[in-house]
Design an enzyme around this catalytic site. Structure first.
Site, PDB file in Angstrom:
ATOM      1  N   GLU A   1      65.824  74.580  61.166  1.00 14.16           N
ATOM      2  CA  GLU A   1      66.673  75.179  62.205  1.00 14.16           C
ATOM      3  C   GLU A   1      65.827  75.605  63.401  1.00 14.16           C
ATOM      4  OE1 GLU A   1      69.983  75.346  62.575  1.00 14.16           O
ATOM      5  OE2 GLU A   1      70.116  74.198  60.724  1.00 14.16           O
TER       6      GLU A   1
ATOM      7  N   HIS B   1      68.679  67.810  65.186  1.00 19.00           N
ATOM      8  CA  HIS B   1      68.719  67.657  63.728  1.00 19.00           C
ATOM      9  C   HIS B   1      68.687  66.170  63.358  1.00 19.00           C
ATOM     10  CE1 HIS B   1      69.120  71.672  62.156  1.00 19.00           C
ATOM     11  NE2 HIS B   1      70.181  71.941  62.897  1.00 19.00           N
TER      12      HIS B   1
ATOM     13  N   HIS C   1      70.833  70.997  70.174  1.00 20.19           N
ATOM     14  CA  HIS C   1      70.327  71.495  68.892  1.00 20.19           C
ATOM     15  C   HIS C   1      70.773  70.558  67.761  1.00 20.19           C
ATOM     16  CE1 HIS C   1      69.614  74.425  65.599  1.00 20.19           C
ATOM     17  NE2 HIS C   1      70.758  73.951  65.138  1.00 20.19           N
ATOM     18  N   GLU C   2      72.049  70.189  67.759  1.00 26.21           N
ATOM     19  CA  GLU C   2      72.575  69.313  66.711  1.00 26.21           C
ATOM     20  C   GLU C   2      71.993  67.905  66.813  1.00 26.21           C
ATOM     21  OE1 GLU C   2      74.058  70.569  64.218  1.00 26.21           O
ATOM     22  OE2 GLU C   2      74.366  72.521  65.133  1.00 26.21           O
TER      23      GLU C   2
END
Length: 175
Positions: free
Chosen positions: A98, A17, A13-14
């Protein structure tokens, strides 16, 4: 706190980003809010300067009064309307980034269950479904003490992250 699959989901997930240039987009959104705030402040300041500048001519003094008050009024309206709208847009963009990072992270790992389980652990750990790093304009506002309760429908309006429950459901429907 998390097992290998859950940690892999969070890290993916990070990484998403970074891959999706979310820092650049967030920086632009924050800068736009700042620019609107600077414009509002400048209008108020220059309105005061025009308003309080002394001139011997009665007609130009009246024109300065009207123009100065007009600039100040526009500045106050910017502060009251445009700045919160820009902050709303910033929060909206952040929530959607997100969601994109959740989906992109699952695409990286090809294991949605890892991220889903990680979100469920966070939900239990934080006891409510909203990450602690979410921001609320009402909570940070100097006027927060004036509000006895959060206005109905505005409780999570300025949150930077969607509720964990919503994120979990979205990922479960992608399976």
């Amino acid at each position: 706190m998390m097992d290998r699959d859950e940690l892999e989901g969070v890290i993916s997930h990070e990484i998403s980003h970074i891959k999706n240039y979310d820092i650049r987009i967030s920086t632009i959104a924050v800068a736009l809010v700042g620019v609107i705030g600077v414009i509002a402040t400048a209008l108020i300041f220059f309105g005061k300067v025009v308003l309080f500048s002394s001139d011997d001519d009665r007609d130009s003094r009246a024109a300065g009064l009207v123009f100065g008050l007009g600039m100040m009024l526009v500045g106050f309206l910017f502060n009251i309307i445009a700045v919160p709208l820009a902050m709303l847009m910033q929060a909206f963009v952040s929530r959607h980034r997100e969601i994109l990072a959740d989906v992109s992270g699952v695409e990286l790992t090809r294991n949605p269950q890892g991220l889903i389980r990680a979100f469920k652990k966070l939900q239990v750990y934080e006891g409510g479904g909203h990450p602690k790093r979410t921001t609320s304009i009402l909570a940070k506002s100097p006027a927060a003490e004036l509000c006895l309760v959060t206005p109905v429908g505005f409780h999570h309006l300025f949150d930077s992250h969607p509720p964990l429950e919503e994120r979990i459901q979205r990922l479960e429907h992608k399976i």
